[in-house]
Motif scaffolding. Structure first.
Motif, PDB file in Angstrom:
ATOM      1  N   LYS A  42      -5.466  15.531   7.007  1.00  0.00           N
ATOM      2  CA  LYS A  42      -4.802  16.075   8.186  1.00  0.00           C
ATOM      3  C   LYS A  42      -3.667  17.022   7.791  1.00  0.00           C
ATOM      4  O   LYS A  42      -3.548  18.117   8.326  1.00  0.00           O
ATOM      5  N   PHE A  45      -5.169  20.151   6.345  1.00  0.00           N
ATOM      6  CA  PHE A  45      -5.740  20.974   7.409  1.00  0.00           C
ATOM      7  C   PHE A  45      -4.665  21.854   8.045  1.00  0.00           C
ATOM      8  O   PHE A  45      -4.850  23.061   8.213  1.00  0.00           O
ATOM      9  N   ILE A  88     -13.703  19.275   9.204  1.00  0.00           N
ATOM     10  CA  ILE A  88     -13.297  18.704  10.492  1.00  0.00           C
ATOM     11  C   ILE A  88     -14.373  17.754  10.999  1.00  0.00           C
ATOM     12  O   ILE A  88     -14.060  16.671  11.528  1.00  0.00           O
ATOM     13  N   TYR A  91     -14.045  14.592   9.042  1.00  0.00           N
ATOM     14  CA  TYR A  91     -12.831  13.883   9.450  1.00  0.00           C
ATOM     15  C   TYR A  91     -13.052  13.141  10.771  1.00  0.00           C
ATOM     16  O   TYR A  91     -12.706  11.964  10.903  1.00  0.00           O
ATOM     17  N   LYS A  92     -13.649  13.805  11.741  1.00  0.00           N
ATOM     18  CA  LYS A  92     -13.905  13.161  13.036  1.00  0.00           C
ATOM     19  C   LYS A  92     -14.939  12.047  12.916  1.00  0.00           C
ATOM     20  O   LYS A  92     -14.809  11.004  13.555  1.00  0.00           O
TER      21      LYS A  92
END
Length: 196
Positions: A42, A45, A88, A91-92
């Motif tokens: 995070k 990112f 992403i 990550y999700k």
């Protein structure tokens, strides 16, 4: 059946329950490592996201506002967007899994490992495009006009390229070792313990 027989049977039982407790502790440790990885991803990112506006300022900072420079900048932006999508998505997806089974921890480990590979590859591509960008800036500004021979120009360009490539590789290795490698090794150790 009397109490003495029950006690003997109890004492003769296997120690599977102890192994279950150990496995639960190992899985809890895996959850902690995975939470660390998510925090690092995070932060990284948001750090990478700030590079887009800075990248768009480069032509103005270097004083070269030509269509060729903007083409290279747009190629750099496009190269950065594709890995962002996959990172992403990973990550999700990591929040949709419960890491209480070996299968899910394995999934996270291998996807995390491939994410590091994707990050490395796209950093190498970005480095090449930055070298192209700097070369165009130097050519547009006429920096190489004072060289009298092609050989001396090629030697200087070769040294600059080697230095730039070496710096980019060193920076990438440092970045991965600092932020990503330690949790990967911890997850690998956890998986080895769970598979035993």
């Amino acid at each position: 059946m009397n109490f003495d027989e029950l006690q003997k049977q109890w004492d003769n039982q296997s120690s599977d329950e102890i192994n279950i407790k150990d496995r639960l502790e190992i899985k809890q440790e895996a959850n902690t490592v995975i939470d660390k990885v998510r925090k690092v991803m995070k932060k990284d990112f948001y750090f990478q996201l700030t590079s887009f506006p800075i990248l768009l300022l480069y032509p103005f900072l270097f004083g070269v506002d030509t269509p060729l420079i903007w083409w290279v900048v747009s190629c750099i932006c496009a190269t950065m967007i594709v890995p962002f999508y996959y990172l992403i998505k990973f990550y999700k997806s990591s929040y949709k899994l419960e890491f209480n089974s070996l299968k899910n921890i394995n999934w996270f480990y291998y996807n995390y490992k491939s994410s590091i590979t994707i990050f490395s590859l796209y950093t190498y591509i970005i480095s090449i495009l930055i070298i192209l960008f700097l070369g165009i800036v130097l050519i547009e500004k006429g920096t190489f006009n004072h060289f009298y021979s092609i050989q001396s120009l090629l030697i200087v360009l070769g040294i600059i390229l080697l230095f730039q490539i070496g710096f980019c590789i060193w920076m990438l290795k440092w970045w991965i070792n600092k932020f990503y490698k330690k949790p990967l090794i911890e997850l690998e150790n956890i998986l080895n313990q769970l598979e035993e």
